[in-house]
Write an enzyme that holds these catalytic residues in place. Structure first.
Site, PDB file in Angstrom:
ATOM      1  N   SER A  33      43.316  45.115  47.378  1.00 40.37           N
ATOM      2  CA  SER A  33      44.722  45.422  47.067  1.00 40.37           C
ATOM      3  C   SER A  33      45.147  46.756  47.657  1.00 40.37           C
ATOM      4  O   SER A  33      44.464  47.762  47.471  1.00 40.37           O
ATOM      5  CB  SER A  33      44.919  45.526  45.553  1.00 40.37           C
ATOM      6  N   HIS A  64      48.016  40.777  49.479  1.00 36.94           N
ATOM      7  CA  HIS A  64      46.886  40.296  50.275  1.00 36.94           C
ATOM      8  C   HIS A  64      47.437  39.369  51.364  1.00 36.94           C
ATOM      9  O   HIS A  64      48.099  38.387  51.074  1.00 36.94           O
ATOM     10  CB  HIS A  64      45.912  39.510  49.396  1.00 36.94           C
ATOM     11  N   HIS A  86      39.964  35.406  44.626  1.00 37.64           N
ATOM     12  CA  HIS A  86      39.200  35.865  43.468  1.00 37.64           C
ATOM     13  C   HIS A  86      38.767  34.673  42.626  1.00 37.64           C
ATOM     14  O   HIS A  86      39.462  33.653  42.588  1.00 37.64           O
ATOM     15  CB  HIS A  86      40.077  36.776  42.591  1.00 37.64           C
ATOM     16  N   TYR A  88      39.063  34.329  39.577  1.00 36.96           N
ATOM     17  CA  TYR A  88      40.048  33.991  38.533  1.00 36.96           C
ATOM     18  C   TYR A  88      41.144  33.055  39.029  1.00 36.96           C
ATOM     19  O   TYR A  88      41.892  32.496  38.240  1.00 36.96           O
ATOM     20  CB  TYR A  88      40.668  35.256  37.915  1.00 36.96           C
ATOM     21  N   GLU A  89      41.235  32.868  40.350  1.00 30.70           N
ATOM     22  CA  GLU A  89      42.244  31.944  40.872  1.00 30.70           C
ATOM     23  C   GLU A  89      41.851  30.494  40.615  1.00 30.70           C
ATOM     24  O   GLU A  89      42.667  29.584  40.792  1.00 30.70           O
ATOM     25  CB  GLU A  89      42.480  32.197  42.363  1.00 30.70           C
ATOM     26  N   ALA A 116      40.081  47.490  44.126  1.00 29.89           N
ATOM     27  CA  ALA A 116      40.700  48.349  43.114  1.00 29.89           C
ATOM     28  C   ALA A 116      39.867  48.204  41.843  1.00 29.89           C
ATOM     29  O   ALA A 116      39.305  47.143  41.590  1.00 29.89           O
ATOM     30  CB  ALA A 116      42.129  47.913  42.862  1.00 29.89           C
ATOM     31  N   MET A 214      37.861  42.929  39.321  1.00 26.91           N
ATOM     32  CA  MET A 214      37.812  41.460  39.274  1.00 26.91           C
ATOM     33  C   MET A 214      37.367  40.843  40.597  1.00 26.91           C
ATOM     34  O   MET A 214      37.698  39.690  40.889  1.00 26.91           O
ATOM     35  CB  MET A 214      39.187  40.920  38.866  1.00 26.91           C
ATOM     36  N   SER A 215      36.646  41.614  41.396  1.00 28.88           N
ATOM     37  CA  SER A 215      36.258  41.068  42.709  1.00 28.88           C
ATOM     38  C   SER A 215      34.887  41.599  43.096  1.00 28.88           C
ATOM     39  O   SER A 215      34.067  41.915  42.236  1.00 28.88           O
ATOM     40  CB  SER A 215      37.301  41.473  43.755  1.00 28.88           C
ATOM     41  N   ASN A 238      43.263  53.239  37.718  1.00 24.84           N
ATOM     42  CA  ASN A 238      43.644  53.510  36.319  1.00 24.84           C
ATOM     43  C   ASN A 238      42.393  53.813  35.525  1.00 24.84           C
ATOM     44  O   ASN A 238      41.278  53.528  35.976  1.00 24.84           O
ATOM     45  CB  ASN A 238      44.334  52.267  35.722  1.00 24.84           C
ATOM     46  N   HIS A 250      49.331  44.973  36.985  1.00 23.49           N
ATOM     47  CA  HIS A 250      49.084  44.758  38.410  1.00 23.49           C
ATOM     48  C   HIS A 250      49.977  45.648  39.282  1.00 23.49           C
ATOM     49  O   HIS A 250      49.540  46.137  40.330  1.00 23.49           O
ATOM     50  CB  HIS A 250      49.275  43.277  38.768  1.00 23.49           C
TER      51      HIS A 250
END
Ligand code: HPA
Length: 278
Positions: A33, A64, A86, A88-89, A116, A214-215, A238, A250
């Protein structure tokens, strides 16, 4: 599934190589990202949309792009995966299997993963970069589950020093040369797409993680399986949920990644310049 991934990767590598004749990439880059602009600094760039490459995902997340860019960065031949899918997709934990294997088949020796992440250490705040020293896989799945194709790699690949110590030191040296305060730590992969709860953040901290995202972890596992050397840097966007009052969403992640991404772009270029010649 694996044999077809090997065939897809071989075909994808052939298609990509034909579009950039004479270029054998040494280093693959996966841009997370906010890091897309680094691809624009690639000289003699040839961009191949993922749609032209069998087994490549449609890049899903905002920010992306979804293309493979071949060319030279800081004088080094690179293959840049601009955009990732990812877990989660929902397309599987192995959604990046063919792209990672294609990097190997194109001739890359190493893969530089970027992402990130939320920091789990209060003293490492948004805007910092963190070199990943190790990982904890909390995604609940592994991209190598299922039949193994021994032509790609071993059934039980070890993950000791999965994040190559020599390349980590090189990141450190590049950061020092640039005056960048590079943190280091263990990255925990969370499945997402929901962010962690504060209780989950406390749990992951207790496990020994320094950052959460998450990656990256599936790609690291896939890369080690097929013999690519791995190095990775997280952009801290963050503090982990519950560690500060700032909202975690996001949009904030993208804004912070874009800002700190400039440092990471400089770090990657200096790292490539300092890479010992073949
Ligand atoms: N959690 C998970 N993924 C993330 C975060 C986070 O706090 N920040 C950026 N990606």
């Amino acid at each position: 599934m694996s044999p077809s991934s090997r065939l897809q990767a071989a075909e994808a590598a052939e298609i990509a190589a034909a579009r950039a004749p004479g270029l054998t990439p040494r280093v693959a880059l996966v841009l997370g990202s906010g890091l897309g602009p680094l691809a624009e600094r690639i000289a003699d760039a040839v961009a191949v949309p993922y749609g032209d490459l069998p087994g490549f995902p449609e890049a899903g997340v905002e920010g992306h792009a979804g293309r493979l860019v071949l060319g030279r960065l800081a004088g080094v031949a690179v293959a840049c995966l601009q955009g990732r899918a990812h877990a989660y997709e929902g397309k599987g934990f192995d959604v990046m299997a063919t792209p990672v294997r294609t990097m190997k088949m194109l001739g890359c020796e190493a893969i530089y993963l970027t992402c990130a992440a939320g920091s789990l250490r209060r003293e490492v705040d948004a805007g910092r970069l963190m070199t990943i020293t190790d990982h904890i896989n909390m995604q609940g799945g592994n991209p190598l589950a299922g039949p193994n194709d021994p032509e790609l790699g071993p059934r039980f690949p070890p993950l000791v020093d999965a994040y190559d110590p020599a390349l980590r030191r090189l990141q450190g040296a590049a950061a020092e040369a640039l005056g960048i305060d590079l943190a280091d730590g263990v990255y925990c992969a969370w499945l997402g797409p929901s962010f962690e709860t504060p209780a989950e953040v406390r749990m992951i901290q207790g496990f020994g993680a320094d950052a959460v995202g998450m990656s990256t972890v599936p790609e690291c596992i896939l890369a080690r399986h097929c013999g690519l050397t791995v190095t990775a840097t997280a952009v801290i966007t963050n503090l982990g949920v519950g560690l500060s009052d700032a909202p975690v969403d996001h949009a904030q992640t993208l804004r912070a990644a874009t800002a700190a991404g400039k440092d990471l772009a400089a770090l990657i270029e200096r790292f490539l310049e300092m890479l010992p010649s073949e």
